[in-house]
Design a protein around this motif. Structure first.
Motif, PDB file in Angstrom:
ATOM      1  N   GLU A  63       0.788  -1.239   0.000  1.00  0.00           N
ATOM      2  CA  GLU A  63       0.000   0.000   0.000  1.00  0.00           C
ATOM      3  C   GLU A  63       0.819   1.287   0.000  1.00  0.00           C
ATOM      4  N   PRO A  64       1.953   1.345   0.693  1.00  0.00           N
ATOM      5  CA  PRO A  64       2.734   2.588   0.572  1.00  0.00           C
ATOM      6  C   PRO A  64       3.151   2.836  -0.878  1.00  0.00           C
ATOM      7  N   ARG A  65       3.531   1.783  -1.556  1.00  0.00           N
ATOM      8  CA  ARG A  65       3.917   1.957  -2.953  1.00  0.00           C
ATOM      9  C   ARG A  65       2.714   2.437  -3.780  1.00  0.00           C
ATOM     10  N   ILE A  66       1.550   1.872  -3.491  1.00  0.00           N
ATOM     11  CA  ILE A  66       0.333   2.275  -4.195  1.00  0.00           C
ATOM     12  C   ILE A  66       0.010   3.743  -3.913  1.00  0.00           C
ATOM     13  N   ALA A  67       0.210   4.149  -2.667  1.00  0.00           N
ATOM     14  CA  ALA A  67      -0.066   5.552  -2.307  1.00  0.00           C
ATOM     15  C   ALA A  67       0.851   6.488  -3.074  1.00  0.00           C
ATOM     16  N   ARG A  68       2.113   6.078  -3.213  1.00  0.00           N
ATOM     17  CA  ARG A  68       3.071   6.908  -3.959  1.00  0.00           C
ATOM     18  C   ARG A  68       2.607   7.048  -5.406  1.00  0.00           C
ATOM     19  N   MET A  69       2.201   5.944  -6.005  1.00  0.00           N
ATOM     20  CA  MET A  69       1.729   5.992  -7.388  1.00  0.00           C
ATOM     21  C   MET A  69       0.470   6.850  -7.505  1.00  0.00           C
ATOM     22  N   ALA A  70      -0.405   6.728  -6.532  1.00  0.00           N
ATOM     23  CA  ALA A  70      -1.644   7.503  -6.564  1.00  0.00           C
ATOM     24  C   ALA A  70      -1.330   8.994  -6.532  1.00  0.00           C
ATOM     25  N   ALA A  71      -0.345   9.361  -5.740  1.00  0.00           N
ATOM     26  CA  ALA A  71       0.033  10.779  -5.650  1.00  0.00           C
ATOM     27  C   ALA A  71       0.509  11.304  -7.000  1.00  0.00           C
ATOM     28  N   ALA A  72       1.091  10.422  -7.785  1.00  0.00           N
ATOM     29  CA  ALA A  72       1.609  10.845  -9.091  1.00  0.00           C
ATOM     30  C   ALA A  72       0.513  10.939 -10.142  1.00  0.00           C
ATOM     31  N   LYS A  73      -0.605  10.285  -9.910  1.00  0.00           N
ATOM     32  CA  LYS A  73      -1.609  10.175 -10.961  1.00  0.00           C
ATOM     33  C   LYS A  73      -2.957  10.813 -10.635  1.00  0.00           C
ATOM     34  N   ALA A  74      -3.161  11.186  -9.386  1.00  0.00           N
ATOM     35  CA  ALA A  74      -4.492  11.617  -8.966  1.00  0.00           C
ATOM     36  C   ALA A  74      -4.935  12.884  -9.702  1.00  0.00           C
ATOM     37  N   THR A  75      -6.185  12.887 -10.131  1.00  0.00           N
ATOM     38  CA  THR A  75      -6.782  14.068 -10.744  1.00  0.00           C
ATOM     39  C   THR A  75      -7.635  14.789  -9.705  1.00  0.00           C
TER      40      THR A  75
END
Lengths: 234, 234
Positions: free
Chosen positions: A98-110
DNA sequence: TTTTTAAAAATTGTATACAGTTTTGCGCTC
DNA sequence: GAGCGCAAAACTGTATACAATTTTTAAAAA
């Protein structure tokens, strides 16, 4: 193209019965309305949902694949009872993914994604205000799943979804009441980091959030009171 | 206790039909005997295995959960065709999970475990010697699953198993013949590191092994020849 | 009273039958 | 001959019926 040919999408385009039953049972488990160890009789469920045993069996098998229920041959389906080991493994896996997922989400979130997450938090607080802890717990899980969706990593997101489902059972079994407040603003800070596109901070917040959750469980070796004698002596 | 009461475990203690069919289909897919996109008709499979459509459907749904087949409502089940994106995600996930698993395996492996892994490598080489590439590929996957089992992390091991299953489909679709040699001694070195209890080395070897595999795929954007017009124009 | 045994009831596993959807094929029209 | 439309065939989704196993119940023996 003749507009009359277009099927009306209103009401019910079709009824995927098995999926409906799967959803209903999943929700009931997530909300702790049916508890770990409980027997899920096929005839009983078929009566309740007004369908045949066929679709109930299909739904139960689907839940078994998610490890939400445990199917024992010729004996039936029971809501899964994760062991202490299962609980540790699930949270270790979550702390890995999940931390990795959170990092990716931060890069892609609209902007829409952020709004959706904030709506989630709002609903969760509303449920808590009504003391509807079951619903609050379910929404809390959905919040994590939503982040995985935003991260746009279907494969890992599916794993995370499975882990969060099981977490609901784990919380039902091992939550200790002493740790009352369930991360009042943890989710809020996390959304802020994601909205800021701060991947490092999002990952850190997610990790510490999960560690908090993990430590709020009572995972000491112990044989906690079984639900019934039958469970203990089976 | 009357010994006559003991059921004879020989021949067949019972026949879990659905699981047998699931296993048979899984193996066939792993060995590339049935290819991505192929239609899996229920009546056809029922005839082949001499069972009713009921158990075939159960097996197909199980495979769908593993994402080995794709079930389309009212249209049937097809062997899954992972997209380029799926392929990338699967190998990214493997590169995240498996090195960690290899490190854990190095810490826990017993002498029997090592012997089992070496046996696996031996079988794999034997299959390659017979030019039975399908079986070699399956065994190669089983090798990775065995390591996950040794690591004694059921939860992550289940994820890894799912990823390796899908990898078989990905290899069927995207393997480029140019890269002929499939890691001649990569597995052997890995076993050595695990046997030595050298977790860091095991993790590194696993990571580079997976990177090799990943780079042996042709994951460039392209519409590779579809198996049939129908597939392309669906 | 306790334990054992057997039969009946209940429940799951599998097969078959029926209903709804999609695909196929043929005849008709243009 | 090409395209359209409708009917038939094929196939999947669901329900029901039957078989096999487990659980319960009760009676008989210790």
């Amino acid at each position: 193209m003749d507009p009359a040919i277009i099927k009306t999408p209103s009401a019910r385009p079709a009824q995927p019965l098995a999926e409906d039953v799967t959803r209903a049972l999943t929700l009931a488990i997530h909300e702790h309305r049916i508890k770990p160890g409980m027997k899920l009789g096929e005839d009983e469920l078929a009566d309740i949902y007004g369908v045949s045993r066929t679709v109930v069996r299909s739904a139960l098998h689907a839940l078994a694949h998610l490890q939400l229920v445990d199917i024992q041959r010729n004996r039936g389906a029971f809501v899964a009872q994760p062991t202490l080991r299962d609980a540790r493994e699930v949270f270790e896996a979550r702390e890995l993914l999940e931390p990795r997922i959170a990092r990716m989400a931060a890069a892609k979130a609209t902007a829409e994604d952020i709004a959706l997450l904030q709506q989630h938090i709002h609903d969760e607080h509303a449920a808590l205000a009504e003391a509807d802890h079951g619903r609050a717990l379910h929404l809390s899980g959905q919040f994590h799943i939503e982040i995985a969706r935003i991260a746009d990593q279907q494969t890992i997101a599916a794993f995370v979804e499975s882990l969060i489902s099981r977490s609901s059972l784990i919380i039902a079994l091992y939550w200790r009441r002493e740790s009352a407040l369930c991360e009042k603003h943890a989710h809020h800070e996390l959304v802020q980091a994601i909205a800021d596109g701060n991947g490092d901070k999002a990952a850190d917040l997610m990790r510490s959030h999960l560690v908090d959750l993990h430590s709020a469980l009572d995972l000491r070796e112990q044989d906690e009171a079984p639900r019934s004698l039958k469970d203990a002596l089976l």
